[in-house]
Design an enzyme around this catalytic site. Sequence first.
Site, PDB file in Angstrom:
ATOM      1  CE  LYS A 173      -3.420  -3.004   1.349  1.00 22.67           C
ATOM      2  NZ  LYS A 173      -4.501  -3.532   2.097  1.00 22.67           N
TER       3      LYS A 173
ATOM      4  N   GLY B 192      -7.243  -3.637   9.454  1.00 23.39           N
ATOM      5  CA  GLY B 192      -6.954  -2.698  10.528  1.00 23.39           C
ATOM      6  C   GLY B 192      -5.738  -3.045  11.371  1.00 23.39           C
TER       7      GLY B 192
ATOM      8  CE  LYS C 280      -4.512  16.679   9.429  1.00 24.04           C
ATOM      9  NZ  LYS C 280      -3.742  17.302  10.530  1.00 24.04           N
TER      10      LYS C 280
ATOM     11  CG  HIS D  66     -14.510   2.591   2.073  1.00 30.72           C
ATOM     12  ND1 HIS D  66     -13.416   1.870   2.483  1.00 30.72           N
ATOM     13  CD2 HIS D  66     -14.860   2.068   0.869  1.00 30.72           C
ATOM     14  CE1 HIS D  66     -13.128   0.959   1.567  1.00 30.72           C
ATOM     15  NE2 HIS D  66     -13.997   1.057   0.584  1.00 30.72           N
TER      16      HIS D  66
ATOM     17  CE  LYS E 118     -14.889  -2.316   1.953  1.00 30.02           C
ATOM     18  NZ  LYS E 118     -14.422  -2.705   0.598  1.00 30.02           N
TER      19      LYS E 118
ATOM     20  NE  ARG F 124     -11.183  -8.472  -1.817  1.00 28.62           N
ATOM     21  CZ  ARG F 124     -10.578  -7.505  -1.145  1.00 28.62           C
ATOM     22  NH1 ARG F 124      -9.277  -7.328  -1.276  1.00 28.62           N
ATOM     23  NH2 ARG F 124     -11.258  -6.702  -0.341  1.00 28.62           N
TER      24      ARG F 124
ATOM     25  CB  VAL G 221     -17.667  -9.373  -0.036  1.00 27.70           C
ATOM     26  CG1 VAL G 221     -18.994  -9.787   0.595  1.00 27.70           C
ATOM     27  CG2 VAL G 221     -16.526 -10.221   0.509  1.00 27.70           C
TER      28      VAL G 221
HETATM   29  C1  MV4 Z   1      -8.175   6.155   7.316  1.00 28.58           C
HETATM   30  C2  MV4 Z   1      -9.001   6.823   8.240  1.00 28.58           C
HETATM   31  C3  MV4 Z   1      -8.820   8.172   8.383  1.00 28.58           C
HETATM   32  N1  MV4 Z   1      -7.859   8.805   7.694  1.00 28.58           N
HETATM   33  N2  MV4 Z   1      -7.241   6.839   6.643  1.00 28.58           N
HETATM   34  C4  MV4 Z   1      -8.434   2.233   6.450  1.00 28.58           C
HETATM   35  C5  MV4 Z   1      -8.838   0.836   6.351  1.00 28.58           C
HETATM   36  C6  MV4 Z   1     -10.204   0.841   6.865  1.00 28.58           C
HETATM   37  N3  MV4 Z   1     -10.626  -0.434   7.297  1.00 28.58           N
HETATM   38  C7  MV4 Z   1     -10.134   1.852   7.979  1.00 28.58           C
HETATM   39  N4  MV4 Z   1      -9.260   2.813   7.484  1.00 28.58           N
HETATM   40  C8  MV4 Z   1      -9.215   4.112   7.803  1.00 28.58           C
HETATM   41  N5  MV4 Z   1      -8.301   4.841   7.108  1.00 28.58           N
HETATM   42  C9  MV4 Z   1      -7.095   8.130   6.851  1.00 28.58           C
HETATM   43  N6  MV4 Z   1      -6.134   8.795   6.167  1.00 28.58           N
HETATM   44  C10 MV4 Z   1      -9.944   6.082   8.958  1.00 28.58           C
HETATM   45  C11 MV4 Z   1     -10.032   4.724   8.765  1.00 28.58           C
HETATM   46  C12 MV4 Z   1     -10.970   4.032   9.638  1.00 28.58           C
HETATM   47  C13 MV4 Z   1     -10.567   3.613  10.923  1.00 28.58           C
HETATM   48  C14 MV4 Z   1      -9.262   3.788  11.388  1.00 28.58           C
HETATM   49  C15 MV4 Z   1      -8.902   3.365  12.652  1.00 28.58           C
HETATM   50  C16 MV4 Z   1      -9.851   2.776  13.502  1.00 28.58           C
HETATM   51  C17 MV4 Z   1     -11.147   2.586  13.060  1.00 28.58           C
HETATM   52  C18 MV4 Z   1     -11.521   3.004  11.773  1.00 28.58           C
HETATM   53  C19 MV4 Z   1     -12.824   2.799  11.324  1.00 28.58           C
HETATM   54  C20 MV4 Z   1     -13.164   3.191  10.051  1.00 28.58           C
HETATM   55  C21 MV4 Z   1     -12.237   3.817   9.214  1.00 28.58           C
END
Ligand code: MV4
Length: 454
Positions: A118, A167, A203, A210, A239, A294, A297
């Site tokens: 990534k 995560g 940031k 999303h 999701k 891929r 889902v």
């Molecule tokens: C982020 C974000 C905020 N800022 N990236 C990436 C993978 C996805 N499953 C969650 N991700 C996130 N990426 C940036 N630049 C917020 C999330 C995020 C999240 C991050 C930490 C803990 C819980 C979260 C829940 C939803 C989205």
Amino acid sequence: MTPFKKLLIANRGEIAVRVIRACHELGIKTVAIYSAIDKETLPVKFADEAVCIGPAASAQSYLNIPAIISAAEITDAEAIHPGYGFLAENPHFAEACLTSGITFIGPTPENIRLGGDKARARQTMKRRGIPVVPGSDGPIQDEEAAIKIIKKIGVPAILKASAGGGGRGMRIVYEEKETEELFHMAQRESLAAFGNGDLYVEKYIPEMRHIEVQVLADNKGSIIHLGERDCSIQRRHQKLIEESPYIFSTPKFRKKIGELAVKAARVMKYKNAGTVEFIMDNSGALYFMEINTRIQVEHPVTEMITGVDLVKEQIKLASGEPLSYKQHDIKFSGHSIECRINAEDPERFVPSSGKITSFILPGGPGIRVDTAAYSGWTVPAHYDSLIAKVVAYGRNREEAIARMHRALREFVVEGIKTTIPFYLRILNDPLFLTGNFNTQFLSKNSNTSEKEKL
Ligand code: MV4
């Protein structure tokens, strides 16, 4: 002309059934593979042939590359569809197929490698002018580099694992002085989970949405998009509800995000089906996040509003056929929503395996259910707990939601716990109904009693 005479499905559950259906519509013979515990399952029943490739443990069955390649060779299968999960994004598996003269239904090993790295994917897109959120240029070497970047972009910032997913290896930095400690925690976690401790910084966008775009690319270099999906409703990076279009989408928005996704795919010489994921902030700005190499889902919601069979397209594209659609052939109509039904406790989300004693599927106008479960089947504890995808279609979002709601009330699953009651609560939530949600929806919302650990 059928693209292949015979295809092997290197997966299980609903996605294996989905691929078998596409094959049979194309006149392609199918080979199911199964682990010992999956003998009495629908893919085994529906496929023309079935090969047991090992014991229940995934490492020895659905992740066993030599066993799967041998099964394809023994049965004369010319192609392998990996589904999602398991080996779908393993570049060694795609390579092993090529080496054995078997067509891998999916992108190139190099596409998979970039999608799985990534930090490098982000850097590649940034250099080619695709917007990314402010942050590091590729992977960061050490905590000093992280501190330097965070001083520049400011807090909050997020440390992400380059090999990440689910995560793991992710940490939010709220105060600059925490950077060093959080860097080491994220690095350790990433190394343990993926055998790779590379991290990158972005940031942190607290109220992100999303939004992702489905793309299709042929071997000649033509690429189209099939619109966006909003996948903001997630819990612990899984999701739960996906929909297409994004509730506030407009032709202008779709053209903008679609063109960004096609450009991202073009930059990396992408082949076959893929998904470009974006972060959308509160101002509506879009930033490339990652590319999933891929079939996903949630692909059915795109199928419902475009009428395109994405799995059939994947198979035809892999055989070398050109895209059967030009961009202007893709027409978007109505609204579709998917709920992922898991064999889990609807309050605590702990897996609930066991025998299904009654299974009555919903149906009627605008309802599609993708599942491999049936009454009398025992949900094994060895694999993912997804047991069905309920997909609703309507002329508009209200109709799709009403159909989903009544379908989930019709759906009877006895003997195990499922997340159906959880969805019935969300479908009544005013924030869900107005489209006023983001990825924080479930962690903030008392209605769902979920307090997400950040
Ligand atoms: C982020 C974000 C905020 N800022 N990236 C990436 C993978 C996805 N499953 C969650 N991700 C996130 N990426 C940036 N630049 C917020 C999330 C995020 C999240 C991050 C930490 C803990 C819980 C979260 C829940 C939803 C989205």
